[in-house]
Design a protein around this motif. Structure first.
Motif, PDB file in Angstrom:
ATOM      1  N   SER A  50       0.856  -1.188   0.000  1.00 34.70           N
ATOM      2  CA  SER A  50       0.000   0.000   0.000  1.00 34.70           C
ATOM      3  C   SER A  50       0.891   1.237   0.000  1.00 34.70           C
ATOM      4  O   SER A  50       1.137   1.838   1.048  1.00 34.70           O
ATOM      5  N   PRO A  51       1.371   1.638  -1.173  1.00 36.54           N
ATOM      6  CA  PRO A  51       2.396   2.688  -1.224  1.00 36.54           C
ATOM      7  C   PRO A  51       1.944   4.013  -0.618  1.00 36.54           C
ATOM      8  O   PRO A  51       2.745   4.677   0.063  1.00 36.54           O
ATOM      9  N   ASP A  52       0.682   4.412  -0.836  1.00 35.12           N
ATOM     10  CA  ASP A  52       0.270   5.716  -0.321  1.00 35.12           C
ATOM     11  C   ASP A  52       0.169   5.700   1.201  1.00 35.12           C
ATOM     12  O   ASP A  52       0.626   6.636   1.874  1.00 35.12           O
ATOM     13  N   LEU A  53      -0.405   4.646   1.747  1.00 39.82           N
ATOM     14  CA  LEU A  53      -0.465   4.529   3.210  1.00 39.82           C
ATOM     15  C   LEU A  53       0.944   4.551   3.806  1.00 39.82           C
ATOM     16  O   LEU A  53       1.212   5.246   4.793  1.00 39.82           O
ATOM     17  N   ASP A  54       1.859   3.805   3.185  1.00 44.49           N
ATOM     18  CA  ASP A  54       3.211   3.711   3.743  1.00 44.49           C
ATOM     19  C   ASP A  54       3.962   5.030   3.619  1.00 44.49           C
ATOM     20  O   ASP A  54       4.712   5.412   4.523  1.00 44.49           O
ATOM     21  N   THR A  55       3.769   5.718   2.498  1.00 42.24           N
ATOM     22  CA  THR A  55       4.477   6.992   2.329  1.00 42.24           C
ATOM     23  C   THR A  55       4.023   7.991   3.392  1.00 42.24           C
ATOM     24  O   THR A  55       4.836   8.724   3.962  1.00 42.24           O
ATOM     25  N   ILE A  56       2.727   7.998   3.681  1.00 37.42           N
ATOM     26  CA  ILE A  56       2.241   8.903   4.733  1.00 37.42           C
ATOM     27  C   ILE A  56       2.797   8.474   6.092  1.00 37.42           C
ATOM     28  O   ILE A  56       3.288   9.293   6.870  1.00 37.42           O
ATOM     29  N   THR A  57       2.754   7.170   6.361  1.00 40.35           N
ATOM     30  CA  THR A  57       3.290   6.676   7.636  1.00 40.35           C
ATOM     31  C   THR A  57       4.740   7.091   7.820  1.00 40.35           C
ATOM     32  O   THR A  57       5.116   7.683   8.838  1.00 40.35           O
ATOM     33  N   TYR A  58       5.559   6.768   6.829  1.00 40.40           N
ATOM     34  CA  TYR A  58       6.991   7.035   6.964  1.00 40.40           C
ATOM     35  C   TYR A  58       7.267   8.539   7.009  1.00 40.40           C
ATOM     36  O   TYR A  58       8.177   8.993   7.712  1.00 40.40           O
ATOM     37  N   THR A  59       6.474   9.326   6.256  1.00 36.26           N
ATOM     38  CA  THR A  59       6.680  10.779   6.254  1.00 36.26           C
ATOM     39  C   THR A  59       6.342  11.367   7.611  1.00 36.26           C
ATOM     40  O   THR A  59       7.140  12.115   8.200  1.00 36.26           O
ATOM     41  N   VAL A  60       5.163  11.034   8.121  1.00 32.70           N
ATOM     42  CA  VAL A  60       4.732  11.597   9.404  1.00 32.70           C
ATOM     43  C   VAL A  60       5.661  11.126  10.528  1.00 32.70           C
ATOM     44  O   VAL A  60       5.956  11.867  11.466  1.00 32.70           O
ATOM     45  N   ALA A  61       6.165   9.900  10.409  1.00 26.05           N
ATOM     46  CA  ALA A  61       7.071   9.369  11.434  1.00 26.05           C
ATOM     47  C   ALA A  61       8.478   9.958  11.313  1.00 26.05           C
ATOM     48  O   ALA A  61       9.330   9.703  12.159  1.00 26.05           O
ATOM     49  N   GLY A  62       8.702  10.740  10.262  1.00 24.69           N
ATOM     50  CA  GLY A  62      10.047  11.294  10.056  1.00 24.69           C
ATOM     51  C   GLY A  62      11.049  10.243   9.646  1.00 24.69           C
ATOM     52  O   GLY A  62      12.254  10.412   9.790  1.00 24.69           O
ATOM     53  N   ALA A  63      10.547   9.148   9.086  1.00 24.04           N
ATOM     54  CA  ALA A  63      11.428   8.023   8.736  1.00 24.04           C
ATOM     55  C   ALA A  63      11.640   7.893   7.234  1.00 24.04           C
ATOM     56  O   ALA A  63      12.391   7.029   6.783  1.00 24.04           O
ATOM     57  N   ILE A  64      10.960   8.741   6.464  1.00 23.03           N
ATOM     58  CA  ILE A  64      11.040   8.584   5.010  1.00 23.03           C
ATOM     59  C   ILE A  64      12.402   9.037   4.501  1.00 23.03           C
ATOM     60  O   ILE A  64      13.064   9.878   5.111  1.00 23.03           O
ATOM     61  N   ASP A  65      12.825   8.446   3.398  1.00 21.93           N
ATOM     62  CA  ASP A  65      14.049   8.906   2.753  1.00 21.93           C
ATOM     63  C   ASP A  65      13.750  10.229   2.048  1.00 21.93           C
ATOM     64  O   ASP A  65      12.950  10.254   1.105  1.00 21.93           O
ATOM     65  N   PRO A  66      14.378  11.308   2.470  1.00 20.81           N
ATOM     66  CA  PRO A  66      14.000  12.611   1.915  1.00 20.81           C
ATOM     67  C   PRO A  66      14.440  12.780   0.463  1.00 20.81           C
ATOM     68  O   PRO A  66      13.808  13.528  -0.287  1.00 20.81           O
ATOM     69  N   GLU A  67      15.473  12.112   0.062  1.00 20.74           N
ATOM     70  CA  GLU A  67      15.946  12.222  -1.328  1.00 20.74           C
ATOM     71  C   GLU A  67      14.977  11.543  -2.290  1.00 20.74           C
ATOM     72  O   GLU A  67      14.519  12.134  -3.263  1.00 20.74           O
ATOM     73  N   ARG A  68      14.675  10.275  -1.993  1.00 16.22           N
ATOM     74  CA  ARG A  68      13.793   9.517  -2.885  1.00 16.22           C
ATOM     75  C   ARG A  68      12.351   9.951  -2.764  1.00 16.22           C
ATOM     76  O   ARG A  68      11.599   9.906  -3.724  1.00 16.22           O
ATOM     77  N   GLY A  69      11.933  10.334  -1.563  1.00 14.85           N
ATOM     78  CA  GLY A  69      10.524  10.673  -1.347  1.00 14.85           C
ATOM     79  C   GLY A  69       9.655   9.454  -1.117  1.00 14.85           C
ATOM     80  O   GLY A  69       8.437   9.555  -1.008  1.00 14.85           O
ATOM     81  N   TRP A  70      10.234   8.281  -1.039  1.00 20.24           N
ATOM     82  CA  TRP A  70       9.486   7.058  -0.702  1.00 20.24           C
ATOM     83  C   TRP A  70      10.457   6.122   0.031  1.00 20.24           C
ATOM     84  O   TRP A  70      11.679   6.296  -0.053  1.00 20.24           O
ATOM     85  N   GLY A  71       9.909   5.182   0.736  1.00 28.75           N
ATOM     86  CA  GLY A  71      10.736   4.213   1.454  1.00 28.75           C
ATOM     87  C   GLY A  71      11.423   4.848   2.654  1.00 28.75           C
ATOM     88  O   GLY A  71      11.265   6.040   2.935  1.00 28.75           O
TER      89      GLY A  71
END
Lengths: 287, 287
Positions: free
Chosen positions: B26-47
């Motif tokens: 579920s890419p959209d759910l995960d991107t929001i999760t990782y973004t809000v958690a401050g865990a997302i890769d800022p360069e790629r914007g996903w993962g």
């Protein structure tokens, strides 16, 4: 169970297969693949050497995660690949051939069946559980009352399995657990007859040395299910299947008792501590 | 689409969800999760940041592997967990709540529906493909003729979705792709009406700045499907849904044309280059 022919063919138990996290995991096929490829972790005896565990470590974040079955990051690739191919309609034997080729095993890897066959154990106080729940989750530290192979009666041998048995120069039963690794193979309709038909060329290596299993619960299981945890107990189980039983030097004094069960007994070092010992044992078996 | 209430609730697109290697992703759910958690890769914007790729690297060993969708080792844990829970009978919204709690998001994460809804794109010369095949596998470098949301007509809003929209102080349409991120949300029966009912409290942020999407194919898709890739085009799409459109300062000269479409126009910096800018934009949206 290994069949040495023009090349080597392994006919492999699938009763340990488990679906976890949506992935189809075939531990016995993978252990053979990684072992023959020289990629297995020699300490653990399963999984890849130099493995990392980032996915499992991250899984621990989720409180309800079923994380009792350890999946290494690189090992996961094999499960992802197998699952994807099966869902695309490939059979387990087709995928196993692809995996064997990818790892350049130089031998044939055949799951005994492409059908669903699940080893199920009835455990005192718990009822029936799956093999990995018994082996991994409960560390085989529970009392087993009975074992059955769900689906075996309606399964069919995978392609090439019966041909491999018919054509082999020698049929070898590896020193695996007779009750949970060999029996599920023999439970596939046609398999036991095909092995019996080659009895004269059949050789088994005893998984019991000096009354104990080298690893795993074979000795305990044998006792719990009414067998003798000794080379004589193994001889009784395998006498209908093979003409020869190889036992370890530690059991040399039991050679007569083994032969009294109706097999030829060969005494040799059977503990494969490394490739040199494994090759020496293979030469004994093929001789 | 974000709904700010007593707390914050995100109602999230699931049309991008994909089943790969047996895993429910579920890419959209995960991107929001990782973004809000401050865990997302800022360069790629996903993962995840600091991610390793051992599973994917190992997957490359298998020639027939579908390895076009990159799955990081730690990210895999989220997919393993979600897939396992779904197979155990949990709904996608239940699993999403568990994941949000595990990451301590401090907000509610709601998939728009627990039912299967798949964004499908008809591509010139190819026919119909799934969203990830379009977005990741073809790098959105193909001509799209039409888009549909398979399953939407028989889907139902997930629990709490309609309540969240009804109870929110403000309903915000985030600067996402209107055609493939917002439209699939609105395609769930009841959703469009629920948003329209809150139009007076509705605010959208334009995903188009100076005629282009900040990232992704929104501008190209808008043009290919007969819309104007400008804040005015966005105003036309969103006028039935929200009373206010926030546009970037770069588009200040179009404020009159936006208001001519029947919305109030707010000009503000909308490019969220970091948390400070994101917070400032949130304050504009909530004001």
């Amino acid at each position: 169970m290994q069949v040495a022919g023009p090349g080597l063919t392994a006919i492999v138990n699938v009763g340990d297969d488990v679906e976890l996290h949506g992935l189809h995991i075939s531990p016995d096929l993978d252990t053979i693949t990684y072992t023959v490829a020289g990629a297995i972790d020699p300490e653990r005896g399963w999984g890849l050497s130099g493995e990392t565990w980032h996915a499992m470590e991250a899984l621990a974040r989720y409180p309800q995660a079923r994380a009792w079955f350890n999946l290494g990051d690189r090992d996961l690739a094999t499960h992802l690949y197998r699952t994807d191919r099966l869902r695309a309609g490939a059979t387990l034997s087709e995928v196993s051939a692809e995996i064997a080729e990818a790892w350049e095993l130089g031998m044939r890897l055949l799951p005994v069946t492409d059908d669903r066959l699940q080893t199920r154990l009835t455990v005192t106080g718990e009822g029936e559980i799956g093999f990995q729940e018994y082996f991994v989750q409960r560390h085989h530290e529970v009392v087993v009352e009975s074992i059955r192979f769900d689906g075996a009666d309606v399964s069919a041998p995978a392609p090439l399995v019966l041909d491999a048995l018919a054509d082999a120069r020698r049929v070898v039963i590896a020193p695996s657990n007779p009750l949970v690794s060999i029996d599920p193979v023999l439970a596939v309709p046609g398999l036991r007859d095909a092995v019996v038909a080659r009895r004269v060329d059949g050789v088994a290596v005893s998984p019991i040395v000096a009354g104990a299993a080298l690893k795993g619960p074979a000795d305990r299981l044998l006792r719990e299910l009414g067998h003798e945890a000794s080379v004589v107990g193994i001889a009784r189980l395998y006498a209908p299947l093979v003409a020869t039983l190889v036992i370890d030097e530690a059991d040399a004094q039991h050679a007569g008792a083994v032969e009294a069960e109706g097999l030829r007994c060969v005494v040799a070092p059977t503990i494969m501590t490394g490739p040199v010992e494994a090759r020496a044992l293979a030469e004994v078996v093929l001789a």
